[in-house]
Structures are given as structure tokens and as C-alpha cells.
Design an enzyme around this catalytic site. Structure first.
Site, PDB file in Angstrom:
ATOM      1  N   LYS A 207      15.233 -23.451  35.665  1.00 23.30           N
ATOM      2  CA  LYS A 207      14.461 -22.390  35.017  1.00 23.30           C
ATOM      3  C   LYS A 207      14.214 -22.752  33.546  1.00 23.30           C
ATOM      4  O   LYS A 207      13.139 -22.504  33.000  1.00 23.30           O
ATOM      5  CB  LYS A 207      15.183 -21.044  35.170  1.00 23.30           C
ATOM      6  CG  LYS A 207      15.114 -20.545  36.622  1.00 23.30           C
ATOM      7  CD  LYS A 207      16.122 -19.470  36.962  1.00 23.30           C
ATOM      8  CE  LYS A 207      16.101 -19.174  38.460  1.00 23.30           C
ATOM      9  NZ  LYS A 207      17.136 -18.237  38.905  1.00 23.30           N
TER      10      LYS A 207
ATOM     11  N   GLN B  31      22.041 -14.738  36.203  1.00 25.56           N
ATOM     12  CA  GLN B  31      22.092 -15.598  37.398  1.00 25.56           C
ATOM     13  C   GLN B  31      23.169 -15.084  38.350  1.00 25.56           C
ATOM     14  O   GLN B  31      24.313 -14.892  37.969  1.00 25.56           O
ATOM     15  CB  GLN B  31      22.373 -17.054  36.982  1.00 25.56           C
ATOM     16  CG  GLN B  31      22.327 -18.038  38.130  1.00 25.56           C
ATOM     17  CD  GLN B  31      20.939 -18.139  38.775  1.00 25.56           C
ATOM     18  OE1 GLN B  31      19.925 -18.225  38.085  1.00 25.56           O
ATOM     19  NE2 GLN B  31      20.889 -18.103  40.094  1.00 25.56           N
TER      20      GLN B  31
ATOM     21  N   ASP C 146      13.634 -10.673  36.056  1.00 20.45           N
ATOM     22  CA  ASP C 146      14.044 -11.042  37.409  1.00 20.45           C
ATOM     23  C   ASP C 146      13.789  -9.886  38.385  1.00 20.45           C
ATOM     24  O   ASP C 146      13.806 -10.070  39.595  1.00 20.45           O
ATOM     25  CB  ASP C 146      15.538 -11.410  37.400  1.00 20.45           C
ATOM     26  CG  ASP C 146      15.894 -12.424  38.472  1.00 20.45           C
ATOM     27  OD1 ASP C 146      14.969 -13.122  38.956  1.00 20.45           O
ATOM     28  OD2 ASP C 146      17.072 -12.525  38.838  1.00 20.45           O
TER      29      ASP C 146
END
Ligand code: NAP
Length: 287
Positions: free
Chosen positions: A56, A100, A123
Site C-alpha cells: 500500500k 491493518q 478503508d
């Protein structure tokens, strides 16, 4: 169908989206705005999580965005994780926040994810963002489901009126993709581990979305000829040189009209959507 399915090429599509994002970042920065900045929270030592965060960051640099990684040890408390996220919420340097996952098991994941402020939740998996998806309020769309819908759109695959079967009901994938497709006027069924006759359900679908995490569970024999097959799965299988999807690719592509490969289908779209959400956050725009 005697011909093989055409490929829904996630790698090529994601590249186009990255180029679009890069151009918009450049235009934004040329107005004097701050360079968009994605902050990743990485807790613990899960090697896959480290790899994903690295990918990312690389993608951010490709489109001219800044990125940073904020690490905590696996032994950290939930309060420490929340404090880290809140600090990033408050930081004027940070545009988007990615926590994450998976988080260590002693941390209640939603408690941390829900601390990400809605305007930085690039996200799209906090309860607030998922709620927005359901009730139509502005919210960032979670990245893998959004990537699936975007891929269908980029190939002009009609969604409205189609019978969709989503196999899998996870909160990060199956449920949100089903809701997004419902919002686009598909008729959606969701299958799961207690579905009585999976083959029968799948065989009626115009569009199948496999989001299961079971290698090649969905075989070509289940696919209606001419259907569109989206395989979000990637599974490491001993003795196979590359990751395997949730769909048996060879037999499914002999029946489907369109199919995503694994790798190179849904996976690259996920990161492309993360970049686009981060750009939108910098522009003050929700998807
Ligand atoms: P997950 O949380 O483990 O959920 C799996 C779902 O599949 C569950 O709803 C489960 O049903 C259902 N299921 C399991 N066995 C089944 C069976 N035999 N028949 C029907 N349904 C069954 O997985 P996930 O996180 O959604 O991930 C799914 C796959 O997508 C994995 O391969 C993962 O690696 C991949 N993935 C890809 C991306 C990407 O960026 N490309 C992102 C996320 C995930 P129950 O609810 O009844 O247990």
C-alpha cells in the site's frame, strides 16, 4: 458456451485507476493543497500484514501520495491502539487512516476500527462507514467490495436487474459487496457455510461473487452458462506455485462469459480503491 470466458482484468484496470488518481493528486497539489497522506496502523508481527502495508505504501508513492506506518507491538493494549488512532484522527498531516487487520486476538477489532473518524476511514470498514452503505449516508466504500463493483462497471457489465449470488458473508467482503450490488438494483442472495444447496443457488446466478476462502469451492459445473464470475478469494495451497481462488478457474471459464483471474482480478482493485478513497478524503469528498 464453447468459447472461453473473457477476462475481467483487475491488473490493467487498477493501473488505469492509479493513473487517474495520480493525475488528480497532481492537480490537487498544484492548487496549493497538502499532499494526501495515508497513515497505516500496523500492530504485531503478522508477515502478511507487513507485506500488505508495504504494497500500500508503494502504491501511495506511485500516485504521488505520502504514506507512513505507525507500529505497535502485538502485546499492546486496546487503549494504546485506540490512542494511536485518535492521534492520527487529530493530525492535520494525515488524510486517511488504514488499520491493518487482523489485529491481535486480545483486541476487539471493531472497537479500534470505530475510532477512525468517518472522514479519514478510507478503508471503509468502521461500523459508521458500513452503516452509511446501508442507509445511504455519505461514507467511504470498503475497498475490496468497491473494487468488485468498479471492475464490473469498467467492463460495462450490467448490474441492475441481474440475479447475483454472493458466496460468503464476512463484514469486510460478502456483506458489503451484497449491499453495494443491492444498491445498484441487483437481486441479491447471500450464501454461507450453512447454505443447504450451494450448487443450486450458484447455478441460478447471472453474477457470482465468490468470497469464501476455500480453494476452488465453486466449480464450473455450478456456473450458469454465460454468467459473470468474480473470484475474490486467494488461497495458498501446498504444492501449487501461485495462489488459488475460490473458483475452479479452468472449468468456470469454459462456461462463464466473464471471469476474474487469480491473481490479477479483484486483488489489485482493492489497493486502487484505497488510493482513490484517500484522494477523495483529501478532496473532502465521500464516495
Ligand atoms: P471469512 O471472513 O473467512 O468469510 C468466509 C465466508 O465464507 C463466511 O461467511 C463463511 O460462512 C463462508 N463459507 C465458508 N465455507 C463455506 C462453504 N463451504 N460454503 C459456503 N460458504 C462458506 O473470509 P473473507 O475475509 O471474507 O475472505 C474471503 C476470501 O476473500 C479469502 O480467500 C480472502 O483471502 C479473500 N480476500 C481477498 C481480498 C482482496 O483484496 N482480494 C480482500 C479480503 C479477502 P459462515 O459465515 O457461515 O462461516
Amino acid at each position: 458456451m464453447s468459447e472461453r470466458a473473457r477476462i475481467l482484468d483487475g491488473t490493467a484496470t487498477a493501473k488505469i485507476i492509479r493513473q487517474e488518481v495520480a493525475a488528480e493528486v497532481k492537480a490537487l497539489v498544484s492548487t496549493g493543497a497538502r499532499v494526501p497522506h495515508l497513515a497505516a496502523v500496523l500492530i504485531g508481527d503478522d508477515p502478511a500484514s507487513h507485506t500488505y502495508v508495504g504494497m500500500k505504501q508503494k502504491a501511495c508513492s506511485w500516485v504521488g501520495m505520502q504514506s507512513s506506518v505507525h507500529r505497535l507491538p502485538a502485546s499492546c493494549s486496546q487503549e494504546e491502539a485506540i490512542a494511536l488512532v485518535q492521534g492520527l484522527n487529530d493530525s492535520s498531516e494525515v488524510t486517511g487512516i488504514l488499520v491493518q487487520h487482523p489485529l491481535p486476538s486480545h483486541i476487539h477489532e471493531p472497537a479500534v476500527l470505530d475510532c477512525v473518524s468517518a472522514e479519514k476511514d478510507v478503508d471503509g470498514i468502521s461500523r459508521s462507514s458500513l452503516g452509511g452503505l446501508i442507509n445511504g449516508e455519505p461514507a467511504f466504500a470498503s475497498c475490496t467490495p468497491a473494487g468488485i463493483v468498479e471492475l464490473l462497471d469498467r467492463y460495462d457489465v450490467q448490474i441492475q436487474g441481474k440475479r447475483v449470488v454472493v458466496v460468503g458473508r464476512s463484514i469486510i467482503l460478502g456483506k458489503p459487496v451484497a449491499m453495494m450490488l443491492l444498491n445498484r438494483n441487483a437481486t441479491v442472495s447471500i450464501c454461507h457455510s450453512r447454505t443447504v444447496d450451494l450448487a443450486d443457488e450458484v447455478s441460478r446466478a447471472d453474477i457470482v461473487v465468490a468470497a469464501v476462502g476455500r480453494p476452488e469451492l465453486i466449480t464450473g459445473a455450478m456456473i450458469k452458462p454465460g454468467a459473470v464470475v468474480i473470484d475474490a478469494g486467494y488461497n495458498r495451497v501446498e504444492g501449487r506455485s501461485k495462489d488459488v481462488g475460490d473458483v475452479e478457474y479452468e472449468s468456470a471459464s469454459a462456461r462463464a462469459a466473464w471471469i476474474t483471474p487469480v491473481p490479477g482480478g479483484v486483488g489489485p482493485m482493492t489497493i486502487a480503491m484505497l488510493l482513490r478513497n484517500t484522494l477523495r478524503a483529501a478532496q473532502g469528498r465521500y464516495l
